[in-house]
Scaffold this motif. Sequence first.
Motif, PDB file in Angstrom:
ATOM      1  N   VAL A   6     -13.909  12.800 -16.250  1.00 61.89           N
ATOM      2  CA  VAL A   6     -15.049  12.078 -15.693  1.00 61.89           C
ATOM      3  C   VAL A   6     -14.591  10.729 -15.186  1.00 61.89           C
ATOM      4  CG1 VAL A   6     -17.219  10.930 -16.241  1.00 61.89           C
ATOM      5  CG2 VAL A   6     -16.805  13.235 -17.063  1.00 61.89           C
ATOM      6  N   LEU A 246     -23.793  21.177 -16.852  1.00 60.00           N
ATOM      7  CA  LEU A 246     -22.793  20.564 -15.973  1.00 60.00           C
ATOM      8  C   LEU A 246     -21.403  20.645 -16.590  1.00 60.00           C
ATOM      9  CD1 LEU A 246     -24.644  17.327 -14.719  1.00 60.00           C
ATOM     10  CD2 LEU A 246     -24.597  19.595 -13.700  1.00 60.00           C
ATOM     11  N   LEU A 250     -18.111  22.632 -15.140  1.00 53.69           N
ATOM     12  CA  LEU A 250     -16.856  21.924 -14.887  1.00 53.69           C
ATOM     13  C   LEU A 250     -15.684  22.640 -15.535  1.00 53.69           C
ATOM     14  CD1 LEU A 250     -17.759  18.147 -15.389  1.00 53.69           C
ATOM     15  CD2 LEU A 250     -16.713  19.143 -13.352  1.00 53.69           C
ATOM     16  N   LEU A 254     -14.571  11.293 -14.283  1.00 52.49           N
ATOM     17  CA  LEU A 254     -15.895  10.856 -13.898  1.00 52.49           C
ATOM     18  C   LEU A 254     -15.544   9.612 -13.341  1.00 52.49           C
ATOM     19  CD1 LEU A 254     -18.786  11.338 -15.869  1.00 52.49           C
ATOM     20  CD2 LEU A 254     -17.213  10.843 -17.156  1.00 52.49           C
ATOM     21  N   TYR A 327     -15.335  14.842 -12.240  1.00 53.30           N
ATOM     22  CA  TYR A 327     -16.785  14.629 -12.138  1.00 53.30           C
ATOM     23  C   TYR A 327     -17.047  13.164 -11.837  1.00 53.30           C
ATOM     24  CZ  TYR A 327     -21.711  14.293 -13.540  1.00 53.30           C
ATOM     25  OH  TYR A 327     -23.066  14.049 -13.559  1.00 53.30           O
ATOM     26  N   GLU A 351     -16.630  16.966  -8.295  1.00 57.53           N
ATOM     27  CA  GLU A 351     -18.018  17.393  -8.433  1.00 57.53           C
ATOM     28  C   GLU A 351     -18.912  16.204  -8.814  1.00 57.53           C
ATOM     29  OE1 GLU A 351     -18.604  20.406  -7.652  1.00 57.53           O
ATOM     30  OE2 GLU A 351     -16.858  21.638  -8.171  1.00 57.53           O
ATOM     31  N   ASP A 352     -20.208  16.413  -8.674  1.00 61.11           N
ATOM     32  CA  ASP A 352     -21.197  15.464  -9.182  1.00 61.11           C
ATOM     33  C   ASP A 352     -22.439  16.261  -9.557  1.00 61.11           C
ATOM     34  OD1 ASP A 352     -22.446  16.089  -6.772  1.00 61.11           O
ATOM     35  OD2 ASP A 352     -21.973  14.164  -5.838  1.00 61.11           O
ATOM     36  N   LYS A 353     -23.504  15.562  -9.904  1.00 63.70           N
ATOM     37  CA  LYS A 353     -24.732  16.279 -10.318  1.00 63.70           C
ATOM     38  C   LYS A 353     -25.251  17.187  -9.221  1.00 63.70           C
ATOM     39  CE  LYS A 353     -26.614  12.303 -11.396  1.00 63.70           C
ATOM     40  NZ  LYS A 353     -25.419  11.440 -11.512  1.00 63.70           N
ATOM     41  N   LEU A 356     -23.122  20.432  -8.813  1.00 65.08           N
ATOM     42  CA  LEU A 356     -23.063  21.323  -9.975  1.00 65.08           C
ATOM     43  C   LEU A 356     -24.413  21.885 -10.395  1.00 65.08           C
ATOM     44  CD1 LEU A 356     -20.536  19.398 -12.269  1.00 65.08           C
ATOM     45  CD2 LEU A 356     -20.136  21.585 -11.129  1.00 65.08           C
ATOM     46  N   ASP A 376     -25.241  11.351 -16.755  1.00 65.42           N
ATOM     47  CA  ASP A 376     -23.850  10.950 -16.585  1.00 65.42           C
ATOM     48  C   ASP A 376     -23.228  10.525 -17.911  1.00 65.42           C
ATOM     49  OD1 ASP A 376     -23.633  11.492 -13.895  1.00 65.42           O
ATOM     50  OD2 ASP A 376     -24.223   9.478 -13.263  1.00 65.42           O
ATOM     51  N   SER A 383     -16.671  15.128 -21.830  1.00 65.63           N
ATOM     52  CA  SER A 383     -15.502  15.458 -21.010  1.00 65.63           C
ATOM     53  C   SER A 383     -14.227  15.344 -21.840  1.00 65.63           C
ATOM     54  CB  SER A 383     -15.419  14.500 -19.810  1.00 65.63           C
ATOM     55  OG  SER A 383     -15.131  13.183 -20.257  1.00 65.63           O
TER      56      SER A 383
END
Length: 467
Positions: A6, A246, A250, A254, A327, A351-353, A356, A376, A383
């Motif tokens: 993350v 999420l 993954l 982040l 992320y 990736e992000d919210k 995903l 987050d 993570s």
Amino acid sequence: MAGALVLLLPFLFPSLFTPLSHALPSVFSEWNAPKPRHSRLLKSALQRQTPDEQLADLWRPLAQQQWKRCARSDSMSSLPEKSQGYIQVFLDGGLNQQRMGICDAVAVAKILNATLIIPHLEVNPVWQDSSTFMDIFDVDHFINVLKDDVSIVKELPDEYFWSTREYYATAIRATRIKTAPVHASANWYIENVLPVLQSYGIAAIAPFSHRLAFDNMPEDIQRLRCKVNFQALVFVPHIRALGDALVTRLRYPLAQDMAAHSACDFGGGKAEKLALAKYRQVIWQGRVLNSQFTDEELRSRGRCPLTPEEIGLLLAALGFDNSTRLYLASHKVYGGEARISTLRSLFPHMEDKKSLASSEERAQIKGKASLLAAVDYYVSMHSDIFISASPGNMHNAVVGHRTYENKKTIRPSMTLLGQLFLNKNLTWPEFQDAVVEGHKNRQGQLRLRKPQQSIYTYPAPDCMCNA
């Protein structure tokens, strides 16, 4: 199982650029997506190869350290026979600043033998989010975990219906405490707030952020603050469910950047400087002063956030390869996709919210900055590795929590990196060697809290037991 890293990056509200672009079209016509500032390093980083042994070491969990998490609580703790009255607090700031305020509010209620009313979260002027405590945190869990320590009620008793934010905003009120100094002692509350409780049955403290000292506190109060932060404050079920989804996506197939809260230049030219100046004035209301230092001096002192390009080069130098699943934990990345394109070229599995989770899954948090931040935070806590591009309240909260859980957390050496990125003659091997050497002891190794430091960022020894 794939590892999840993350990254917390800088943020900015894109809407602030819109009125400027309409008012000053000639200036904004000059704005182009910034080109890479470290193209020589970037070219080598894109061709990097990391040995399997080094990769395995990067993803290896932290070994047990001298201090470990423990559920220490005062076995003699009990509620007083009679409460001295009701304590109200009004908390401003973002989610993580409010989180620390909640912990301190419980501690103050304990100090005064008072009953705490669930804290009121102010509408944040930056985020414009009206989410309440009960929208974010599991209130029943909160009350239950602390039931033997502090009496807590969800709402104002009927006899104090008048004690509202609006009531205190219209005139000077005898029941409002607005003179609490930053990092006040326990004795200050006993001498200044307890008499109000005894006279009126209720005391409302505002402002309250950072209003309780970290030093010279009774051990049971420190332990209680730790218990609130690491055990009692749990997100509501739908936040946890989305966070779990999420994290699962993954692992199986982040970065927050405080760009506008620094006085640094990020290479976007005249238009970007103008937009950042407006953002700093409108959102931060003059709290970001013009620096007496040049941009180069700020960077050499480690006082500028890392750009997405720079955080990508840092990760590449440490040995993370392009298969790493990254992320992005951020509300809005400053500069948008154009700004993170270089980072994406180094780490295509980013990736992000939004990428995903479906729009239906995100419906309950859409437009609510505190809930977005809560997701987050949850993903950051689950993570394999966490790294932040810039210190800030979320960085401090997550780093402290992950320290408590003994999870690998990379703390970038901002001073070292600032100096390295200013040296345009560095080769990739030189840069890589300097980064690796400079971060050997910055990957989750526990640091004991020093005087005046926050127990929420440095939980040992107050919140932990010697192993």
